[in-house]
Write a protein that holds these residues in place. Sequence first.
Motif, PDB file in Angstrom:
ATOM      1  N   ALA A  62      36.008 -50.906  11.169  1.00 51.78           N
ATOM      2  CA  ALA A  62      35.231 -51.867  11.959  1.00 51.78           C
ATOM      3  C   ALA A  62      34.870 -51.316  13.328  1.00 51.78           C
ATOM      4  O   ALA A  62      33.914 -51.785  13.963  1.00 51.78           O
ATOM      5  CB  ALA A  62      36.017 -53.165  12.116  1.00 51.78           C
TER       6      ALA A  62
ATOM      7  N   GLU B 244      37.688 -47.958   1.464  1.00 51.57           N
ATOM      8  CA  GLU B 244      37.257 -49.095   2.279  1.00 51.57           C
ATOM      9  C   GLU B 244      35.807 -48.923   2.728  1.00 51.57           C
ATOM     10  O   GLU B 244      35.042 -49.895   2.778  1.00 51.57           O
ATOM     11  CB  GLU B 244      38.184 -49.247   3.487  1.00 51.57           C
ATOM     12  CG  GLU B 244      37.931 -50.515   4.285  1.00 51.57           C
ATOM     13  CD  GLU B 244      38.872 -50.675   5.472  1.00 51.57           C
ATOM     14  OE1 GLU B 244      38.699 -51.666   6.213  1.00 51.57           O
ATOM     15  OE2 GLU B 244      39.749 -49.811   5.672  1.00 51.57           O
TER      16      GLU B 244
ATOM     17  N   HIS C  82      33.025 -51.583   1.721  1.00 52.96           N
ATOM     18  CA  HIS C  82      32.263 -52.225   2.801  1.00 52.96           C
ATOM     19  C   HIS C  82      30.766 -52.117   2.533  1.00 52.96           C
ATOM     20  O   HIS C  82      30.019 -53.103   2.656  1.00 52.96           O
ATOM     21  CB  HIS C  82      32.612 -51.567   4.139  1.00 52.96           C
ATOM     22  CG  HIS C  82      31.727 -51.991   5.264  1.00 52.96           C
ATOM     23  ND1 HIS C  82      32.065 -53.003   6.142  1.00 52.96           N
ATOM     24  CD2 HIS C  82      30.496 -51.556   5.668  1.00 52.96           C
ATOM     25  CE1 HIS C  82      31.090 -53.169   7.013  1.00 52.96           C
ATOM     26  NE2 HIS C  82      30.122 -52.299   6.748  1.00 52.96           N
ATOM     27  N   ASN C  83      30.327 -50.923   2.151  1.00 48.33           N
ATOM     28  CA  ASN C  83      28.896 -50.684   1.983  1.00 48.33           C
ATOM     29  C   ASN C  83      28.296 -51.415   0.790  1.00 48.33           C
ATOM     30  O   ASN C  83      27.084 -51.600   0.720  1.00 48.33           O
ATOM     31  CB  ASN C  83      28.625 -49.186   1.867  1.00 48.33           C
ATOM     32  CG  ASN C  83      28.773 -48.461   3.197  1.00 48.33           C
ATOM     33  OD1 ASN C  83      28.699 -49.079   4.262  1.00 48.33           O
ATOM     34  ND2 ASN C  83      28.996 -47.161   3.138  1.00 48.33           N
TER      35      ASN C  83
ATOM     36  N   GLN D 283      28.385 -55.401   2.700  1.00 50.37           N
ATOM     37  CA  GLN D 283      28.311 -55.749   4.117  1.00 50.37           C
ATOM     38  C   GLN D 283      27.332 -54.857   4.880  1.00 50.37           C
ATOM     39  O   GLN D 283      27.018 -53.746   4.463  1.00 50.37           O
ATOM     40  CB  GLN D 283      29.702 -55.650   4.757  1.00 50.37           C
ATOM     41  CG  GLN D 283      30.724 -56.589   4.132  1.00 50.37           C
ATOM     42  CD  GLN D 283      32.065 -56.510   4.828  1.00 50.37           C
ATOM     43  OE1 GLN D 283      32.174 -56.711   6.039  1.00 50.37           O
ATOM     44  NE2 GLN D 283      33.106 -56.221   4.055  1.00 50.37           N
TER      45      GLN D 283
ATOM     46  N   LYS E 225      28.329 -48.251   6.891  1.00 50.68           N
ATOM     47  CA  LYS E 225      29.137 -47.187   7.485  1.00 50.68           C
ATOM     48  C   LYS E 225      28.701 -45.865   6.848  1.00 50.68           C
ATOM     49  O   LYS E 225      28.570 -45.766   5.624  1.00 50.68           O
ATOM     50  CB  LYS E 225      30.629 -47.423   7.235  1.00 50.68           C
ATOM     51  CG  LYS E 225      31.127 -48.780   7.700  1.00 50.68           C
ATOM     52  CD  LYS E 225      31.043 -48.937   9.214  1.00 50.68           C
ATOM     53  CE  LYS E 225      31.519 -50.316   9.660  1.00 50.68           C
ATOM     54  NZ  LYS E 225      31.488 -50.478  11.128  1.00 50.68           N
TER      55      LYS E 225
END
Length: 270
Positions: free
Chosen positions: A54, A84, A88-89, A92, A96
């Motif tokens: 984050a 992670e 995430h990608n 969200q 990243k």
Amino acid sequence: MNRIRIAILDLYNGVPNEGMRCINQLIREFSDEIGGCEVSHFDVRQKFEFPKIADFDIFISTGGPGNPLEADGWGADYFALIDEIFEHNKTQSPKKYLLLICHSFQMVCHHLGLATVNRRKSTSFGTFPIHKTANGYDEPYFELLPDPFWAVDSRDYQIINANLAQIDAMGAKVLSREKIRPHVPLERAIMAIRFSKEVFGTQFHPEADAEGMLRYFEQPEKQKQIIDEHGFDKYQSMVSHLNDPDKILLTESVIIPTFLRDAYHKLSSN
């Protein structure tokens, strides 16, 4: 938008190297280009340091020494971080962005089941031609490079036996392979993979700074080491390629700067 935040995942385990200097130099040039960015360094193998995803936009995971199949004490946390980023990608934004180099590339290919990682019959060390695959011709990070292009390679291990079913399942693409060797009856190793829109990796060293590496290799003790281990012809070939603006200088100027600019522009558009 806020300043771009870059995390360098240092896998060199405290071993002196040129890679970290080269990476930092390319990031400094990028920072100057965009008016500044924040950079943090994480000593993954010696100090078990890991970023929180984050807190960062871009991650660069370095090369390093040793067996990529052995990561006692730190491997679980490293792979958890990689997983992670991928998770995430999927759902969200902002995304990243991750660049994997050499040792990191080998580890993640093995972790994701994309290919076999094994020890080479002999060390690959020097400057070599890298050949694009059909997918490599459509890769934006290779667009300004010829085929073949040249890169610095330094490894005892290799990525072979691509698991095409797994590669296709995750939407990855093999982008390049090592030099063509008609006289050697062995599979040519995979040298770059586009893992996803946000994750890219190379077996070779795209960070290699030709000018700085030339100074490094011309140091008497390093010159003697290379000649003793690899022969005078290899040393002469490396010096020649480092001086050639169409070889290592070109690769250094294209791949990582394009990765950083691509991430920056996509993050800025959110």
